[in-house]
Scaffold this active site. Structure first.
Site, PDB file in Angstrom:
ATOM      1  N   SER A 141       0.845  -1.190   0.000  1.00  0.00           N
ATOM      2  CA  SER A 141       0.000   0.000   0.000  1.00  0.00           C
ATOM      3  C   SER A 141       0.880   1.239   0.000  1.00  0.00           C
ATOM      4  O   SER A 141       1.896   1.278   0.695  1.00  0.00           O
ATOM      5  CB  SER A 141      -0.910   0.029   1.228  1.00  0.00           C
ATOM      6  OG  SER A 141      -1.582   1.272   1.321  1.00  0.00           O
ATOM      7  N   TYR A 154      -2.061  -0.954   9.995  1.00  0.00           N
ATOM      8  CA  TYR A 154      -2.124  -1.444   8.620  1.00  0.00           C
ATOM      9  C   TYR A 154      -0.808  -1.199   7.889  1.00  0.00           C
ATOM     10  O   TYR A 154      -0.262  -2.098   7.232  1.00  0.00           O
ATOM     11  CB  TYR A 154      -3.282  -0.758   7.902  1.00  0.00           C
ATOM     12  CG  TYR A 154      -3.419  -1.118   6.443  1.00  0.00           C
ATOM     13  CD1 TYR A 154      -3.871  -2.369   6.060  1.00  0.00           C
ATOM     14  CD2 TYR A 154      -3.112  -0.188   5.450  1.00  0.00           C
ATOM     15  CE1 TYR A 154      -4.012  -2.694   4.715  1.00  0.00           C
ATOM     16  CE2 TYR A 154      -3.255  -0.503   4.114  1.00  0.00           C
ATOM     17  CZ  TYR A 154      -3.700  -1.761   3.741  1.00  0.00           C
ATOM     18  OH  TYR A 154      -3.836  -2.077   2.416  1.00  0.00           O
TER      19      TYR A 154
END
Length: 246
Positions: A141, A154
């Site tokens: 990401s 995350y």
């Protein structure tokens, strides 16, 4: 197990979002696709039906990516049905959000299990079982570099995914297997929209110079490039597919 000249791809998290688009794109490119899913068999079977309607080959297979026995069975199913595995696109993951101060550690442990352990388990099976000349593509990401508040847990897991990916590329020397990670920016999926108001969505969409959110198809195109013949000289890399947001 029957031998086959058809190239075969396993796509984890293939029932929705980016994973669904990856499965559809790889099937359109001629791969027989195993659509891995965690819990939504109905959605995975929809993907398989769409692929078969378009003339492709596909099957669905359930697997908790953090469970090594389930992932082993996933690879077994691909080999039994289609003759082997050439590409693994690992898209499965979760994204609970909270500040570091407020993050529930039980939720964090599940996040680590899915995003880090799950990636490691899938990568381990890929390293053991991919046919020579194959490709492994993980999903990271761009938030690892954007450092948005509330994404600490995350982003930490995705940093681990990136490290593992680049090391695996070097460990597979001599087998002509490429290993790369794709790091999407804000992408228009249900996972992205969940919990965001319209002002937040609009603000994120305006940040890239291209002034829009990414689409699952944008990310699938990058994965397809890495999985195909044109991407064979790209190895051990992190590719940020984010419209120039960073």
């Amino acid at each position: 197990m029957t031998e086959s000249t058809t190239r075969v791809a396993i796509v984890t998290g293939g029932s929705r979002g980016i994973g669904r688009s990856i499965a559809s794109r790889l099937a359109a490119d001629g791969f027989a696709v195993v659509v891995g899913y965690a819990g939504r068999k109905d959605l995975a079977d929809e993907v398989v039906g769409d692929i078969e309607t378009a003339g492709g080959q596909a099957m669905s297979a359930q697997a908790d990516v953090g469970d090594e026995q389930a992932v082993t069975a996933l690879f077994d199913a691909a080999e039994t049905t289609f003759g082997g595995v050439d590409v693994v696109a690992h898209s499965a993951g979760t994204m609970p959000l909270a500040t570091v101060a407020d993050f529930d550690l039980a939720v964090f442990d599940e996040l680590v299990r899915t995003n880090i352990r799950g990636t490691f388990v899938v990568a381990q099976q890929a390293a053991r079982r991919l046919r020579d000349g194959g490709a492994v593509i993980t999903l990271s990401s761009s938030v690892t570099a954007l450092s948005f508040p509330r994404y600490g847990g995350y982003a930490a897991t995705k940093g681990a995914v990136e490290a593992l990916t680049l090391i695996l590329a070097r460990e597979l020397r001599g087998r002509n297997i490429t290993v790369n990670s794709v790091a999407p920016g804000p992408t228009a999926t249900d996972l992205f929209f969940e919990g965001k108001d319209q002002d937040t969505i609009d603000r994120l969409a305006a940040q890239p110079p291209l002034e829009r959110l990414g689409t699952p198809e944008d990310i699938a195109g990058v994965v397809a490039f890495l999985a195909g013949p044109q991407g064979r000289w790209v190895n051990g890399q992190l590719i940020r597919a984010n419209g120039g947001i960073i």
